[in-house]
Design a protein around this motif. Structure first.
Motif, short mmCIF file in Angstrom:
data_model
loop_
_atom_site.label_atom_id
_atom_site.label_comp_id
_atom_site.label_asym_id
_atom_site.label_seq_id
_atom_site.Cartn_x
_atom_site.Cartn_y
_atom_site.Cartn_z
N ARG A 291 0.84 -1.21 0.00
CA ARG A 291 0.00 0.00 0.00
C ARG A 291 0.87 1.26 0.00
NH1 ARG A 291 -3.08 2.95 -2.20
NH2 ARG A 291 -4.20 4.45 -0.95
N SER A 292 1.96 1.24 0.75
CA SER A 292 2.86 2.40 0.79
C SER A 292 3.48 2.65 -0.58
CB SER A 292 3.97 2.18 1.82
OG SER A 292 3.43 2.12 3.11
N THR A 293 3.85 1.58 -1.25
CA THR A 293 4.43 1.70 -2.60
C THR A 293 3.39 2.28 -3.56
OG1 THR A 293 5.90 -0.16 -2.18
CG2 THR A 293 5.52 0.42 -4.47
N GLU A 294 2.14 1.83 -3.44
CA GLU A 294 1.07 2.38 -4.28
C GLU A 294 0.88 3.87 -4.03
OE1 GLU A 294 -2.26 -0.08 -3.25
OE2 GLU A 294 -1.55 -1.77 -4.46
N ILE A 295 0.92 4.26 -2.77
CA ILE A 295 0.77 5.69 -2.43
C ILE A 295 1.91 6.49 -3.04
CG2 ILE A 295 0.79 7.38 -0.55
CD1 ILE A 295 -0.66 5.22 1.16
N PHE A 296 3.16 6.00 -2.87
CA PHE A 296 4.31 6.69 -3.45
C PHE A 296 4.17 6.82 -4.96
CE2 PHE A 296 7.04 5.54 0.32
CZ PHE A 296 7.35 6.84 0.66
N SER A 297 3.75 5.75 -5.60
CA SER A 297 3.62 5.75 -7.06
C SER A 297 2.56 6.75 -7.51
CB SER A 297 3.25 4.34 -7.54
OG SER A 297 3.05 4.32 -8.93
N GLU A 298 1.39 6.71 -6.89
CA GLU A 298 0.32 7.64 -7.25
C GLU A 298 0.75 9.09 -7.01
OE1 GLU A 298 -2.94 6.34 -4.82
OE2 GLU A 298 -3.08 4.41 -5.86
N THR A 299 1.41 9.32 -5.90
CA THR A 299 1.87 10.67 -5.57
C THR A 299 2.91 11.15 -6.59
OG1 THR A 299 1.46 10.32 -3.22
CG2 THR A 299 2.99 12.08 -3.79
N SER A 300 3.84 10.29 -6.94
CA SER A 300 4.87 10.66 -7.92
C SER A 300 4.26 10.99 -9.27
CB SER A 300 5.88 9.52 -8.08
OG SER A 300 6.57 9.30 -6.88
N GLN B 195 -0.49 25.23 -5.20
CA GLN B 195 -1.75 24.82 -4.56
C GLN B 195 -1.99 23.33 -4.77
OE1 GLN B 195 -5.17 27.06 -5.84
NE2 GLN B 195 -6.50 26.15 -4.31
N LYS B 196 -1.78 22.85 -5.98
CA LYS B 196 -1.96 21.41 -6.26
C LYS B 196 -0.96 20.57 -5.46
CE LYS B 196 -3.80 21.77 -10.95
NZ LYS B 196 -3.53 21.49 -12.38
N GLN B 197 0.26 21.05 -5.35
CA GLN B 197 1.28 20.31 -4.61
C GLN B 197 0.94 20.24 -3.12
OE1 GLN B 197 2.61 18.71 -7.29
NE2 GLN B 197 4.42 18.63 -6.01
N MET B 198 0.41 21.32 -2.57
CA MET B 198 0.02 21.31 -1.15
C MET B 198 -1.15 20.35 -0.92
SD MET B 198 2.13 22.87 0.59
CE MET B 198 1.33 23.04 2.15
N GLU B 199 -2.11 20.37 -1.83
CA GLU B 199 -3.23 19.43 -1.72
C GLU B 199 -2.74 17.99 -1.84
OE1 GLU B 199 -5.98 20.64 -4.78
OE2 GLU B 199 -6.52 22.49 -3.73
N LEU B 200 -1.82 17.76 -2.77
CA LEU B 200 -1.23 16.43 -2.94
C LEU B 200 -0.51 16.00 -1.66
CD1 LEU B 200 -0.49 13.97 -4.67
CD2 LEU B 200 1.44 15.31 -5.58
N PHE B 201 0.25 16.92 -1.09
CA PHE B 201 0.97 16.62 0.15
C PHE B 201 -0.01 16.24 1.26
CE2 PHE B 201 2.38 18.14 4.32
CZ PHE B 201 3.48 17.32 4.50
N MET B 202 -1.08 16.98 1.40
CA MET B 202 -2.06 16.70 2.46
C MET B 202 -2.73 15.34 2.25
SD MET B 202 -1.74 19.13 4.54
CE MET B 202 -3.13 18.88 5.59
N ARG B 203 -3.12 15.05 1.01
CA ARG B 203 -3.75 13.75 0.73
C ARG B 203 -2.78 12.60 0.98
NH1 ARG B 203 -5.22 16.07 -4.11
NH2 ARG B 203 -4.01 14.51 -5.24
N THR B 204 -1.53 12.81 0.59
CA THR B 204 -0.51 11.77 0.79
C THR B 204 -0.27 11.53 2.28
OG1 THR B 204 0.55 12.36 -1.30
CG2 THR B 204 1.87 11.10 0.26
#
Length: 143
Positions: free
Chosen positions: A47-56, A85-94
């Motif tokens: 699951r962590s790898t999936e999160i990293f992949s989606e975030t990247s 703004q998109k990067q901050m939202e991405l950071f929060m979701r991640t």
């Protein structure tokens, strides 16, 4: 003075106090717990790898959008603003996704540890009771 036969008999009586099946059950319980804990860790890693992949992927997509040519100079400022703004939202979701994975892993690990401890205690008690039941007759026989 103890004879060779009585010493051998006493050694056999002592060995018979211990139930090999009980110890096999303890090791089996440990192996089962290990297997389940490994499963939890593999699922967590997956699951962590999936999160990293989606975030990247999303971060690279955001970067791609930022790098596009704009017609007006003011559009670059707007593009940077949207990118951040998109990067901050991405950071929060991640961060929330990782927090969820961490909580689930901690919950599952605690449940496994509790269950394994309970099972091991029950088996140790059963082994001790079995040895005690055998010790009484063996002590009478030795006397």
């Amino acid at each position: 003075m103890a004879t060779k036969q009585s010493t051998k008999s006493a050694a056999n009586d002592i060995q018979s106090l211990f139930d090999p099946q009980g110890y096999q059950n303890v090791f089996r319980t440990m192996a089962n717990s290990n297997e389940r804990l490994t499963q939890v860790m593999v699922e967590t890693g997956t699951r962590s790898t999936e999160i990293f992949s989606e975030t990247s992927k999303e971060a690279l997509s955001n970067l791609h959008e930022l790098g596009q040519v704009r017609d007006e100079p003011a559009a670059y400022g707007q593009a940077y603003n949207e990118f951040f703004q998109k990067q901050m939202e991405l950071f929060m979701r991640t961060a929330q996704s990782f927090a969820g994975v961490t909580q689930e892993t901690a919950k599952n690990s605690a449940e496994l540890a509790s269950e394994a401890g309970r099972d091991m205690a029950e088996q140790a008690t059963a082994n001790a009771e079995s040895a005690a039941d055998k010790a009484g007759p063996a002590a009478k026989k030795a006397a």
